[in-house]
Write a protein that holds these residues in place. Structure first.
Motif, mmCIF file in Angstrom:
data_model
loop_
_atom_site.group_PDB
_atom_site.id
_atom_site.type_symbol
_atom_site.label_atom_id
_atom_site.label_comp_id
_atom_site.label_asym_id
_atom_site.label_seq_id
_atom_site.Cartn_x
_atom_site.Cartn_y
_atom_site.Cartn_z
ATOM 1 N N ARG A 229 45.939 45.762 38.762
ATOM 2 C CA ARG A 229 44.610 46.371 38.831
ATOM 3 C C ARG A 229 44.249 46.797 40.244
ATOM 4 N NH1 ARG A 229 43.869 42.364 34.907
ATOM 5 N NH2 ARG A 229 43.160 40.802 36.417
ATOM 6 N N ALA A 230 44.771 46.083 41.235
ATOM 7 C CA ALA A 230 44.504 46.443 42.632
ATOM 8 C C ALA A 230 45.506 47.455 43.160
ATOM 9 C CB ALA A 230 44.534 45.183 43.496
ATOM 10 N N HIS B 102 46.286 40.981 38.271
ATOM 11 C CA HIS B 102 45.416 41.301 39.399
ATOM 12 C C HIS B 102 46.081 42.297 40.340
ATOM 13 C CE1 HIS B 102 43.028 37.576 38.424
ATOM 14 N NE2 HIS B 102 42.056 38.407 38.771
ATOM 15 N N THR C 144 48.147 35.039 43.442
ATOM 16 C CA THR C 144 47.445 35.844 42.441
ATOM 17 C C THR C 144 48.347 36.009 41.220
ATOM 18 O OG1 THR C 144 46.219 37.907 42.114
ATOM 19 C CG2 THR C 144 48.251 38.030 43.421
ATOM 20 N N THR C 145 47.977 36.940 40.336
ATOM 21 C CA THR C 145 48.727 37.152 39.098
ATOM 22 C C THR C 145 49.223 38.591 39.045
ATOM 23 O OG1 THR C 145 46.811 37.900 37.824
ATOM 24 C CG2 THR C 145 47.211 35.503 37.944
ATOM 25 N N ASP D 116 35.970 31.790 44.588
ATOM 26 C CA ASP D 116 36.866 32.093 43.459
ATOM 27 C C ASP D 116 38.039 31.123 43.360
ATOM 28 O OD1 ASP D 116 35.287 34.341 42.838
ATOM 29 O OD2 ASP D 116 36.379 35.544 44.308
#
Length: 866
Positions: A95-96, A92, A88-89, A279
């Motif tokens: 935000r999580a 992300h 992931t980045t 995704d």
């Protein structure tokens, strides 16, 4: 092949497989397309090979799994694989409300809970080098005090070992040889999927691995080979269905077989089926169907053979028919289910939950097989390390493995891990004589168990000899050089010796007859111009402080296992005594080198240098090959630069530039198996030059090499010397050509290597070294140990000016079969030069003409600067 094979092609290949015939890549590609009854026959043949292998391993019918906990250290990665949802980045994660990296407390909490549930392995999963892509990752590591993600992983592995007893299995992606060498002491095993050898998938925009530098097949194969050279139990495998053709899939299987046979380090091969995930760029690609997956498993088993451990993940089958499909994997020849966790999900495939252990045991039993827990290291490597002293486990983790392993190498039923010290406090040299005036390098050598052969493990320790022979043929091949332009090449060498083109250099390196005579004449003229007519020598003593070594160089007859009758290790007092004796006999130098013994104390190299300098303060300590330096960095945790500075402060004056062999990785991997790669050799000697430690340089030739390798080797040395001079360092003091002594060399006894160089080769190498190194390295040394008196005199007429040292004792060449003795008196060395009418004089290690003049290397080491 552009089309799928016909049923007739499949059946012809299948008949050969059923007869036990060796398959070639084309036949394997055909069988990968098997379906229906043909697939059933293919699977039966594969299962029979699996069953025979389990009987041979001493555990008939036993299928294994590893109870593990997954530790997702970080989900950041610099790659962009088109099928991956693990990565992931930073955005992300923010935000999580998830961390960039798991904290030490989070890692230890996972490990502790896993241990409580009966796990034995902590699988560290992470992306490749996230700090190279994400500034946020770099900042986090800097804040925590780590140079890299791998440094953080190493530190956390130590804490897991010490505080939980779980065995770390590290999956950090692509690692360099040096990084793997640093991680081996904290991890009994490591892993990285090869996935595919397809360059097309890596280089074509839109395909699976485009934009992912760490998925370059050449890079990943290099990692597997480096793991083999370092004797790291390694898990790898192929990923089926990411766009590769059947031919590419077969090529991947054969690449895995080649590495496995060459090094014996591939402990298991995973055959993993692609599953499309939402995704991702490949979300619309069809999953691999069961038949295609089963064919890949069966072909992998047949190609790799009965000794291989083949795994397929049990959670990647369709759960609507999971029992039937998992049973089909067993019928296709797998003998391992991989890691199964009672605590954590499969973080790479989180949508695919693990089957319960009870369910896995039931379906294994339904196939007539028994399920047993194993450790992260497979039983063969566990027993090899713990019972036979094979180098699969670093001593610092061997105790952790032994605490969980039964006599068969599998996990002790019901065992629970307990934290153990990762490394005993470093008390320097300890051993049976400690406290009674002796300070041993390690515990006493067990001299029992000797067989009549020098190496009882000759047929296995060096890798598969057939594979070695194939690699040797590939590396040594090349066109025969024609000499029509020999005069042109000679004229170019006369005009600009050090600037000769590679084409002209190779022409002269392969010269014969009159042209070779002219090459030697030019080399001798250059020698006279640069250093005059003096033949020089140094009064020195060789001290090989241990011959215990587990690297497995295929040319070496010196190395012994600790249990061999001829194994020995000197104490510090014995080393110092020999240095003092040498000083009393007029020596100005001791040259110390030893085997790569995994049980040397971390401080061994510093202690050795200090012991000599305490006893004989004026003695020059010329010691420790680049291989030993790298071993020292792994044992101390120091960088190469810091290790060399500390060694210099302990009394080291210069380094022998041995362990060079041929500075071409194709040749090195055939010749040495476990030695450091070219780039690491260059890094060590360059760093030594930079911190004020001169080195010699060497080349061992006449085995599986080609004259083009000799030219290339001298070019590498030239570049290193140019860099040293650019920074004001002394760099190389001399170049020493070392003819291969074949007599007792394993690679010759196995019928792979040539019986050493010819007289023509020796003359060409010495003369061309003088020519190509002109203006860079002034002294060309010739080895009386390997060439004898007449050979040495011939080389002195072909550009050499130095005959090395008196040695007083020399073990390595003698063990290889040299017949020219292991010591020379000063009078004998003088006679070598006098016999060709040349004056002879003594020198120091650093080529100071008068040994009575203080050698800078024996001044206070702290005063030595680049």
């Amino acid at each position: 092949m552009s089309d799928r094979p016909t049923p007739q092609q499949v059946r012809r290949a299948l008949a050969r497989a059923e007869r036990g015939a060796a398959l070639d890549p084309a036949e394997a590609a055909v069988l990968l397309a098997a379906t229906g009854d043909d697939l059933d026959r293919l699977c039966r043949a594969a299962a029979a090979v699996r069953d025979a292998g389990l009987v041979a391993a001493g555990r008939p019918g036993v299928v294994t799994y590893s109870p593990k906990v997954f530790v997702p250290v970080t989900r950041l990665c610099r790659d962009r694989c088109h099928y991956c949802t693990f990565v992931t980045t930073p955005g992300h994660l923010e935000r999580a409300d998830e961390p960039l990296f798991l904290s030490p407390d989070e890692i230890l909490d996972l490990a502790r809970r896993g241990a409580e549930l009966g796990c034995l392995e902590a699988l560290f999963t992470l992306g490749d080098r996230p700090e190279d892509r994400w500034p946020e990752a770099r900042a986090w590591l800097d804040e925590q005090g780590y140079d890299s993600t791998l440094a953080y992983v190493r530190a956390m592995a130590v804490r897991v070992l010490e505080e939980t007893g779980l065995l770390p299995h590290l999956n950090p992606g692509v690692m360099s040889w040096e990084e793997m060498n640093r991680l081996k002491p904290v991890s009994p095993s490591m892993g990285m999927m090869l996935e595919t050898t397809s360059r097309r998938l890596h280089e074509t925009r839109g395909l699976a691995h485009f934009g992912s530098p760490d998925k370059d097949p050449e890079v990943r194969l290099r990692v597997l080979e480096d793991a083999g050279r370092l004797s790291v139990p390694f898990t790898t495998g192929l990923l089926v269905g990411i766009g590769e053709t059947l031919e590419e899939r077969a090529d991947t299987i054969f690449a895995l077989r080649r590495v496995s046979r060459a090094y014996g380090s591939v402990q298991e091969v995973i055959v993993q089926n692609f599953r499309a995930k939402p995704d991702t760029a490949m979300r619309h690609v069809d999953d691999v169907d069961l038949d295609e997956h089963l064919a890949a498993v069966a072909v992998t088993r047949l190609v790799l053979g009965p000794r291989a451990r083949v795994q397929a993940p049990p959670n990647l089958v369709d759960h609507a028919g999971s029992a039937q499909e998992a049973r089909a994997l067993l019928d296709a020849g797998i003998d391992d289910w991989g890691g199964v966790s009672p605590l954590t999900p499969d973080h790479v495939n989180p949508e695919r939950p693990w089957p319960s252990l009870e369910r896995l045991r039931e379906l294994t039993a339904d196939a007539g097989l028994e399920l047993r827990a194993r450790l992260t290291v497979h039983p063969e490597q566990v027993r090899g390390a713990l019972e036979h002293g094979e180098p699969w486990l670093d001593p610092r983790v061997a105790g952790h493995v032994a605490a969980l392993a039964g006599p068969d190498g599998l996990a002790v039923p019901g065992v629970r891990p307990v934290g153990r010290p990762w490394q005993e406090p470093d008390g320097g040299f300890t051993g049976p004589g400690a406290g009674s005036g002796r300070t041993d390098l390690h515990t006493a050598v067990d001299t029992e168990g000797r067989t009549e052969d020098r190496r009882a493990d000759f047929d296995t320790v060096y890798g598969d000899w057939g594979s070695v022979a194939d690699a040797a043929t590939a590396s040594a091949g090349g066109p025969v050089v024609l000499h029509a332009h020999g005069r042109e090449a000679l004229a170019a060498a006369e005009a600009d010796p050090g600037g000769l083109s590679d084409e002209h250099a190779l022409t002269l390196m392969t010269a014969e007859g009159d042209l070779l005579t002219e090459v030697c004449r030019l080399a001798d003229d250059l020698r006279r111009e640069v250093v005059g007519d003096d033949v020089t020598y140094v009064v020195n003593r060789n001290i090989n402080f241990t011959n215990v070594c587990y690297v497995g160089c295929r040319f070496c007859a010196f190395a012994q296992r600790r249990t061999d009758a001829d194994a020995y290790s000197l104490t510090l007092d014995e080393v110092a005594d020999r240095a003092a004796e040498a000083w009393d006999l007029g020596a100005t130098e001791v040259c110390m080198q030893g085997g790569i013994d995994p049980e040397l104390p971390a401080s061994a190299y510093f202690d050795l240098a200090a012991a000599v300098r305490r006893r004989v303060p004026e003695m020059h300590v010329h010691a420790f090959s680049p291989m030993e330096v790298v071993n020292g960095t792994a044992r101390t945790g120091l960088s190469v630069e810091d290790f060399l500075i500390k060694a210099r402060e302990s009394g080291l004056g210069s380094l022998p530039g041995t362990a060079a062999e041929i500075l071409d990785d194709e040749v090195r991997w055939v010749l040495t198996k476990g030695k450091l790669p070219t780039r690491t050799w260059v890094d060590v000697v360059s760093t030594a030059h930079r911190v004020g430690l001169p080195t010699t340089s060497t080349m061992m030739y006449g085995h599986v090499d080609h004259p083009r390798h000799w030219v290339s080797h001298l070019r590498v040395l030239s570049r290193v010397q140019d860099a040293a001079r650019e920074h004001g360092a002394a760099g190389f003091t001399e170049f020493v050509p070392l003819p291969f002594v074949h007599t007792s060399a394993p690679i010759y006894l196995a019928g792979v290597a040539r019986p050493g160089p010819t007289l023509r080769d020796n003359l060409a190498v010495h003369a061309m070294a003088r020519i190509l190194l002109h203006g860079r390295i002034d002294s060309i040394q010739t080895s009386w140990v390997k060439l004898g008196v007449d050979g040495t005199r011939a080389m002195l007429r072909a550009g050499a000016n130095d005959v090395g040292g008196t040695l007083m004792e020399e073990t390595i060449s003698r063990m290889a079969g040299s017949e020219h003795g292991s010591a020379k008196t000063v009078a004998e060395l003088v006679e070598i030069g006098a016999g060709i009418g040349r004056p002879v004089r003594e020198r120091t290690t650093l080529y100071i003409a008068d040994p009575a003049v203080a050698d800078p290397a024996v001044a206070d080491p702290a005063d030595c600067h680049p």
